[in-house]
Design an enzyme around this catalytic site. Sequence first.
Site, short mmCIF file in Angstrom:
data_model
loop_
_atom_site.label_atom_id
_atom_site.label_comp_id
_atom_site.label_asym_id
_atom_site.label_seq_id
_atom_site.Cartn_x
_atom_site.Cartn_y
_atom_site.Cartn_z
N ASN A 109 0.82 -1.22 0.00
CA ASN A 109 0.00 0.00 0.00
C ASN A 109 0.85 1.27 0.00
O ASN A 109 0.60 2.20 -0.77
CB ASN A 109 -0.94 0.01 1.21
CG ASN A 109 -1.96 -1.11 1.13
OD1 ASN A 109 -2.04 -1.81 0.12
ND2 ASN A 109 -2.73 -1.30 2.19
N THR A 154 -16.36 38.85 -30.70
CA THR A 154 -17.17 38.41 -29.55
C THR A 154 -18.40 37.79 -30.18
O THR A 154 -18.85 38.23 -31.25
CB THR A 154 -17.59 39.58 -28.64
OG1 THR A 154 -18.40 40.48 -29.40
CG2 THR A 154 -16.39 40.36 -28.09
N HIS A 155 -18.92 36.73 -29.58
CA HIS A 155 -20.06 36.00 -30.15
C HIS A 155 -19.74 35.48 -31.56
O HIS A 155 -20.65 35.33 -32.38
CB HIS A 155 -21.33 36.85 -30.21
CG HIS A 155 -21.62 37.61 -28.96
ND1 HIS A 155 -22.36 37.09 -27.93
CD2 HIS A 155 -21.23 38.85 -28.57
CE1 HIS A 155 -22.44 37.98 -26.95
NE2 HIS A 155 -21.75 39.05 -27.30
N SER A 276 -9.12 13.49 -48.24
CA SER A 276 -10.35 12.70 -48.24
C SER A 276 -10.20 11.56 -49.24
O SER A 276 -9.54 11.71 -50.26
CB SER A 276 -11.51 13.61 -48.64
OG SER A 276 -12.57 12.84 -49.19
N LYS A 282 -9.95 18.08 -51.01
CA LYS A 282 -9.94 18.31 -49.56
C LYS A 282 -8.56 18.30 -48.91
O LYS A 282 -7.70 17.51 -49.26
CB LYS A 282 -10.77 17.19 -48.90
CG LYS A 282 -12.24 17.35 -49.12
CD LYS A 282 -12.81 18.41 -48.22
CE LYS A 282 -14.17 17.97 -47.76
NZ LYS A 282 -14.49 18.50 -46.48
N GLU A 289 -8.94 18.66 -35.05
CA GLU A 289 -10.21 18.01 -34.68
C GLU A 289 -9.99 16.90 -33.66
O GLU A 289 -10.78 16.72 -32.72
CB GLU A 289 -10.91 17.47 -35.92
CG GLU A 289 -11.44 18.58 -36.82
CD GLU A 289 -11.98 18.07 -38.15
OE1 GLU A 289 -12.22 16.86 -38.29
OE2 GLU A 289 -12.18 18.90 -39.06
N GLN A 321 -6.84 0.80 -7.31
CA GLN A 321 -6.04 0.30 -8.43
C GLN A 321 -6.56 0.86 -9.76
O GLN A 321 -5.82 0.93 -10.74
CB GLN A 321 -6.09 -1.24 -8.43
CG GLN A 321 -5.33 -1.88 -9.56
CD GLN A 321 -5.19 -3.39 -9.35
OE1 GLN A 321 -4.45 -3.83 -8.48
NE2 GLN A 321 -5.91 -4.17 -10.13
N LYS A 324 -4.90 3.80 -12.16
CA LYS A 324 -3.72 3.75 -13.03
C LYS A 324 -3.99 3.84 -14.53
O LYS A 324 -3.46 4.73 -15.20
CB LYS A 324 -2.90 2.50 -12.72
CG LYS A 324 -2.31 2.64 -11.35
CD LYS A 324 -1.51 1.51 -10.85
CE LYS A 324 -1.27 1.76 -9.37
NZ LYS A 324 -2.52 1.83 -8.56
#
Length: 462
Positions: A109, A154-155, A276, A282, A289, A321, A324
Amino acid sequence: MKLWGGRFTKETNQLVHHFNASISFDQRFYKQDIEGSIAHVTMLARQGILTDSERDEIITGLKGILADIENGTFVIDETYEDIHSFVEAHLIERIGDVGKKLHTGRSRNDQVALDMKLYIRDEVRETDALLKELLSTVLRIMEANTETFMPGFTHLQKAQPITLAHHLGAYFEMFKRDRQRLADIYKRMNLCPLGSGALAGTTYPLDREYTASLLHFDGATLNSMDSVADRDYLIEFLSALSTIMMHLSRFSEEVIIWNSNEYQFVELDDSYSTGSSIMPQKKNPDIAELVRGKTGRVYGALMSLLTTMKGLPLAYNKDMQEDKELTFDTIDTTKGCIQLFTGMLATMRFRNSVMEASAKNGFTNATDAADYLVNHGVPFRDAHGIVGQLVLYCIDKNISLDDMTLEEYKAISPVFEADIYEAISLKTCVEKRLTKGAPSPAAMKEAIRLEKEYLETAGILN
Ligand code: ARG
């Protein structure tokens, strides 16, 4: 070999053995386990509990096991219950009966509490080093872009013009705080639990402070029950890693937006993007992501450990345990994300002219037009209303404030003079923002100087 066969008359059920065993994952800290054992026997000999020759035999045996694991000649055998049993059994196999004295005055322990702390201490340092690398990359881009104009949002609506250096400076602050958090955790966790035994200390005259100093702790823990039952430092570390991931995820989200066809503020390097299988045109921001996506997994680990700990009576319970695998996964995930993100950022191309053009439309200078009126004696609330009318007029004509003629300005307010154009130019809007922490090149250069100073001096231990 089991460490605890004595009072049993039957073999363990195989499923039980597998369910109970932790060697498949706790072998990760074999080095820390051996390092802790070496410190333990060094202290035992100093206290007269082992002879010097017993100590030397055990240490030689342990060092041999360590060297053989490291050079690959000795493979960790997963039929053992845990890394502690594995090391002890092989020590006895190598050096004989004297090896049986290793575990004097110790329990698994306090042993596992120590191993995990030693391991996490190293990982805190490594995470800090990776963050430092990321900060250097951010700072390099900041230094080169104190006059690269872009819209601030902003926003997610264009708000006021800023610079790229200023925008990245916000992330510098976030990752700086992350490093400070790691330093705090390191300091708080840096007490040695070894010598706490199973829960109630031991009857041997151990010198716990000496063991602690051998392992470079600031001292020994003060309550043996807490020592074996404490996983707070893991929760704090997982929380700090969650915050790092949250910051990386926000930054990733911005990279994804900036890299979109609509924005085109940045172009990702080919080496840090993917294609892609069907659409030949692409070039996708998969790395950003994935960093954003893995953030959920890291938060999950934090929730998981908090939940595991919430109902545990003192002291050690096997539930612990479970700390871990999720901690190891979180460390690997977060370190990987910091590294990948740093590489992506370092190779990314910022398209300065696109960012500047974007800052020029969308009325990011409307506040400055209002400030112009205020400087000419108009109360701010009236100025706000007048500029609102200007904006409406421009939207109707599909032009920007900079495109209006002076007659058009005067038709809405006679206060406007020819110097309005200079007052609302992108350059003026940014350069006049001189307060501490604001985007003007002058203010940013001072901020960069301070960040540089910080990077040169700060670390986990100072
Ligand atoms: N594998 C255990 C853990 O990770 C080690 C401690 C075992 N202690 C015990 N009393 N069974 O927690």
